[in-house]
Write a protein that holds these residues in place. Structure first.
Motif, PDB file in Angstrom:
ATOM      1  N   ALA A   1      28.427  25.524  41.645  1.00  0.00           N
ATOM      2  CA  ALA A   1      28.175  24.901  40.343  1.00  0.00           C
ATOM      3  C   ALA A   1      29.141  25.484  39.311  1.00  0.00           C
ATOM      4  CB  ALA A   1      26.726  25.144  39.927  1.00  0.00           C
ATOM      5  N   PRO A   2      29.374  24.772  38.196  1.00  0.00           N
ATOM      6  CA  PRO A   2      30.341  25.241  37.193  1.00  0.00           C
ATOM      7  C   PRO A   2      30.100  26.669  36.710  1.00  0.00           C
ATOM      8  CG  PRO A   2      29.774  22.964  36.760  1.00  0.00           C
ATOM      9  CD  PRO A   2      28.877  23.412  37.894  1.00  0.00           C
ATOM     10  N   LEU A   3      28.841  27.052  36.407  1.00  0.00           N
ATOM     11  CA  LEU A   3      28.576  28.419  35.956  1.00  0.00           C
ATOM     12  C   LEU A   3      28.917  29.418  37.051  1.00  0.00           C
ATOM     13  CD1 LEU A   3      27.447  30.503  33.953  1.00  0.00           C
ATOM     14  CD2 LEU A   3      25.183  30.124  34.965  1.00  0.00           C
ATOM     15  N   GLN A   4      28.555  29.090  38.290  1.00  0.00           N
ATOM     16  CA  GLN A   4      28.853  29.982  39.399  1.00  0.00           C
ATOM     17  C   GLN A   4      30.357  30.201  39.530  1.00  0.00           C
ATOM     18  OE1 GLN A   4      26.863  27.736  42.481  1.00  0.00           O
ATOM     19  NE2 GLN A   4      25.079  29.098  42.451  1.00  0.00           N
ATOM     20  N   ILE A   5      31.135  29.118  39.425  1.00  0.00           N
ATOM     21  CA  ILE A   5      32.589  29.226  39.542  1.00  0.00           C
ATOM     22  C   ILE A   5      33.138  30.169  38.475  1.00  0.00           C
ATOM     23  CG2 ILE A   5      34.771  27.985  39.384  1.00  0.00           C
ATOM     24  CD1 ILE A   5      33.295  27.311  41.917  1.00  0.00           C
ATOM     25  N   LYS A   6      32.624  30.066  37.234  1.00  0.00           N
ATOM     26  CA  LYS A   6      33.076  30.947  36.165  1.00  0.00           C
ATOM     27  C   LYS A   6      32.808  32.410  36.490  1.00  0.00           C
ATOM     28  CE  LYS A   6      32.814  27.980  32.054  1.00  0.00           C
ATOM     29  NZ  LYS A   6      32.177  27.841  30.713  1.00  0.00           N
ATOM     30  N   VAL A   7      31.616  32.682  37.023  1.00  0.00           N
ATOM     31  CA  VAL A   7      31.253  34.064  37.371  1.00  0.00           C
ATOM     32  C   VAL A   7      32.120  34.569  38.512  1.00  0.00           C
ATOM     33  CG1 VAL A   7      29.408  35.547  38.265  1.00  0.00           C
ATOM     34  CG2 VAL A   7      28.892  33.818  36.528  1.00  0.00           C
ATOM     35  N   TRP A   8      32.352  33.728  39.522  1.00  0.00           N
ATOM     36  CA  TRP A   8      33.160  34.155  40.663  1.00  0.00           C
ATOM     37  C   TRP A   8      34.605  34.385  40.246  1.00  0.00           C
ATOM     38  CZ3 TRP A   8      30.953  29.645  44.086  1.00  0.00           C
ATOM     39  CH2 TRP A   8      29.585  29.876  44.294  1.00  0.00           C
TER      40      TRP A   8
ATOM     41  N   GLN B   1      37.557  49.397  41.535  1.00  0.00           N
ATOM     42  CA  GLN B   1      36.912  49.517  40.247  1.00  0.00           C
ATOM     43  C   GLN B   1      35.638  48.667  40.239  1.00  0.00           C
ATOM     44  OE1 GLN B   1      39.360  49.474  36.740  1.00  0.00           O
ATOM     45  NE2 GLN B   1      41.198  49.998  37.882  1.00  0.00           N
ATOM     46  N   VAL B   2      34.836  48.855  39.209  1.00  0.00           N
ATOM     47  CA  VAL B   2      33.544  48.161  39.133  1.00  0.00           C
ATOM     48  C   VAL B   2      33.310  47.662  37.717  1.00  0.00           C
ATOM     49  CG1 VAL B   2      32.470  49.475  41.014  1.00  0.00           C
ATOM     50  CG2 VAL B   2      32.324  50.340  38.660  1.00  0.00           C
ATOM     51  N   THR B   3      32.291  46.818  37.573  1.00  0.00           N
ATOM     52  CA  THR B   3      31.870  46.340  36.261  1.00  0.00           C
ATOM     53  C   THR B   3      30.346  46.245  36.271  1.00  0.00           C
ATOM     54  OG1 THR B   3      32.318  44.678  34.561  1.00  0.00           O
ATOM     55  CG2 THR B   3      31.953  43.866  36.802  1.00  0.00           C
ATOM     56  N   THR B   4      29.772  45.739  35.191  1.00  0.00           N
ATOM     57  CA  THR B   4      28.326  45.552  35.120  1.00  0.00           C
ATOM     58  C   THR B   4      28.017  44.068  34.990  1.00  0.00           C
ATOM     59  OG1 THR B   4      28.243  45.688  32.700  1.00  0.00           O
ATOM     60  CG2 THR B   4      28.078  47.763  33.922  1.00  0.00           C
ATOM     61  N   TYR B   5      26.769  43.720  35.280  1.00  0.00           N
ATOM     62  CA  TYR B   5      26.354  42.327  35.135  1.00  0.00           C
ATOM     63  C   TYR B   5      26.492  41.875  33.684  1.00  0.00           C
ATOM     64  CZ  TYR B   5      24.417  43.056  39.795  1.00  0.00           C
ATOM     65  OH  TYR B   5      24.271  43.354  41.118  1.00  0.00           O
ATOM     66  N   GLY B   6      26.199  42.788  32.740  1.00  0.00           N
ATOM     67  CA  GLY B   6      26.332  42.453  31.324  1.00  0.00           C
ATOM     68  C   GLY B   6      27.773  42.180  30.938  1.00  0.00           C
ATOM     69  N   GLU B   7      28.692  42.964  31.482  1.00  0.00           N
ATOM     70  CA  GLU B   7      30.113  42.759  31.204  1.00  0.00           C
ATOM     71  C   GLU B   7      30.583  41.421  31.749  1.00  0.00           C
ATOM     72  OE1 GLU B   7      34.148  43.549  30.141  1.00  0.00           O
ATOM     73  OE2 GLU B   7      32.265  44.430  29.451  1.00  0.00           O
ATOM     74  N   LEU B   8      30.077  41.051  32.928  1.00  0.00           N
ATOM     75  CA  LEU B   8      30.416  39.748  33.494  1.00  0.00           C
ATOM     76  C   LEU B   8      29.948  38.621  32.573  1.00  0.00           C
ATOM     77  CD1 LEU B   8      29.557  40.264  37.277  1.00  0.00           C
ATOM     78  CD2 LEU B   8      31.810  39.709  36.350  1.00  0.00           C
ATOM     79  N   ALA B   9      28.713  38.755  32.068  1.00  0.00           N
ATOM     80  CA  ALA B   9      28.182  37.735  31.169  1.00  0.00           C
ATOM     81  C   ALA B   9      29.039  37.630  29.903  1.00  0.00           C
ATOM     82  CB  ALA B   9      26.738  38.056  30.816  1.00  0.00           C
ATOM     83  N   GLN B  10      29.457  38.778  29.364  1.00  0.00           N
ATOM     84  CA  GLN B  10      30.327  38.783  28.188  1.00  0.00           C
ATOM     85  C   GLN B  10      31.636  38.066  28.479  1.00  0.00           C
ATOM     86  OE1 GLN B  10      29.750  39.497  25.109  1.00  0.00           O
ATOM     87  NE2 GLN B  10      29.503  41.666  24.677  1.00  0.00           N
ATOM     88  N   SER B  11      32.198  38.328  29.667  1.00  0.00           N
ATOM     89  CA  SER B  11      33.533  37.834  29.973  1.00  0.00           C
ATOM     90  C   SER B  11      33.587  36.317  30.108  1.00  0.00           C
ATOM     91  CB  SER B  11      34.053  38.482  31.260  1.00  0.00           C
ATOM     92  OG  SER B  11      33.392  37.962  32.396  1.00  0.00           O
ATOM     93  N   ILE B  12      32.441  35.688  30.402  1.00  0.00           N
ATOM     94  CA  ILE B  12      32.440  34.221  30.517  1.00  0.00           C
ATOM     95  C   ILE B  12      31.879  33.567  29.255  1.00  0.00           C
ATOM     96  CG2 ILE B  12      32.237  34.328  33.029  1.00  0.00           C
ATOM     97  CD1 ILE B  12      29.296  33.431  32.706  1.00  0.00           C
ATOM     98  N   GLY B  13      31.689  34.378  28.194  1.00  0.00           N
ATOM     99  CA  GLY B  13      31.256  33.843  26.917  1.00  0.00           C
ATOM    100  C   GLY B  13      29.774  33.556  26.816  1.00  0.00           C
ATOM    101  N   GLN B  14      28.965  34.167  27.700  1.00  0.00           N
ATOM    102  CA  GLN B  14      27.516  33.959  27.662  1.00  0.00           C
ATOM    103  C   GLN B  14      26.805  35.313  27.755  1.00  0.00           C
ATOM    104  OE1 GLN B  14      25.811  30.640  29.757  1.00  0.00           O
ATOM    105  NE2 GLN B  14      27.820  29.771  30.240  1.00  0.00           N
ATOM    106  N   PRO B  15      26.916  36.128  26.705  1.00  0.00           N
ATOM    107  CA  PRO B  15      26.394  37.501  26.755  1.00  0.00           C
ATOM    108  C   PRO B  15      24.891  37.611  26.986  1.00  0.00           C
ATOM    109  CG  PRO B  15      26.983  36.871  24.512  1.00  0.00           C
ATOM    110  CD  PRO B  15      27.529  35.813  25.405  1.00  0.00           C
ATOM    111  N   ARG B  16      24.138  36.560  26.678  1.00  0.00           N
ATOM    112  CA  ARG B  16      22.686  36.619  26.867  1.00  0.00           C
ATOM    113  C   ARG B  16      22.247  36.093  28.232  1.00  0.00           C
ATOM    114  NH1 ARG B  16      20.148  34.709  20.990  1.00  0.00           N
ATOM    115  NH2 ARG B  16      21.219  36.296  19.726  1.00  0.00           N
TER     116      ARG B  16
END
Length: 283
Positions: free
Chosen positions: A198-205, A215-230
């Protein structure tokens, strides 16, 4: 399950069993003990292990400590905005993956794989038996059976695209698989991915693909990076639904606390992947 029995597969099997022993032991195992459990001489085992992992068994064990995930978050956390400039081909080190990808259109995704032929095969990997699926355009699925079991892994990936036609053809996929797991490091070929989601999934992937190896990141950072921090929960779900494990590195996403979080194919597999990458990055 017909797992390939090539020389690469044999060596992967050795490394997988060694990683399982190291992971289960909780304490550092002497080289002689590990080699004996593999029915090998210490020198031969050390050569094979170092070739595939990039560091010695002793060094690798340091990356499987309970505090490793937290240390990764403190020492190797990457801001995705900065990582975006790194480039997917890495720096030319042999363990870096060269990945190119394209995504199925939302309309095609909604058709659940109709008119799509997906080839599949079982392969050995450093993280246990791997079920790999791919189209003419590239790899679209990788699942690991070490924890889930072969039958459940197969059912899981088949259910992603229920209208597709599935054809067993491991030889078609083999060159990509060898490059994906580093077995062909001296003749590395690009690994094409065909993302079906789905479109949201593609953005996250896509965001996951920007995290450098080791290196690593957090789930919150991923949400920030796709413009959906919440949308942290939705992002976490998308991470868990990643069909191309390892190549789309969902194992590099951790909780803000430094905890591993979940992993679709089992936390022991996630720990092994993080330790493998950290060891090879340092090497």
């Amino acid at each position: 399950m017909n797992v390939q029995t090539t020389e690469e597969g044999y060596h992967y099997g050795v490394i997988r069993r060694a990683i399982e022993l190291i992971d289960a032991g909780g304490e550092s195992m002497p080289l002689d003990d590990l080699a004996a459990r593999m029915n090998m001489s210490p020198a031969h085992f050390q050569r094979i292990f170092s070739r595939w992992v990039g560091v010695s068994p002793k060094k690798y064990q340091q990356y499987l400590t309970l505090g490793h995930a937290k240390a990764l978050l403190e020492e190797r956390f990457t801001l995705l905005e900065a990582a975006q400039n790194v480039g997917l081909s890495g720096t030319g080190r042999l363990h870096d993956l060269f990945v190119r990808w394209e995504a199925m259109s939302p309309g095609d995704y909604a058709r659940k794989g109709a008119d799509l032929t997906i080839y599949w095969g079982w392969f050995e990997s450093p993280f246990g038996p791997a079920l790999v699926m791919g189209t003419e355009r590239g790899i679209c699925g990788i699942g690991f059976a070490a924890e889930a079991g072969a039958e459940a892994t197969m059912e899981d990936l088949l259910s992603r695209w229920p209208q597709a036609t599935f054809v067993e053809d491991p030889m078609r996929l083999r060159p990509w698989v060898l490059s994906a797991f580093g077995a062909a490091s001296d003749r590395l070929e690009p690994v094409p991915l065909y993302l079906i989601g789905a479109p949201l999934q593609i953005k996250v992937w896509e965001a996951l693909l920007r995290i450098p190896s080791g290196q690593v990141t957090t789930y919150g950072e991923l949400a920030q990076s796709i413009g959906q921090p919440r949308a942290v929960r939705a992002v976490g779900t998308a991470v868990g639904r990643n069909p191309v494990s390892w190549l789309i590195p969902c194992h590099r996403a951790l909780r803000k606390s430094g905890g591993l979080g979940g992993y679709h194919w089992g936390l022991p597999v996630k720990r092994a992947m993080l330790a493998w990458e950290a060891a090879r990055s340092e090497a």
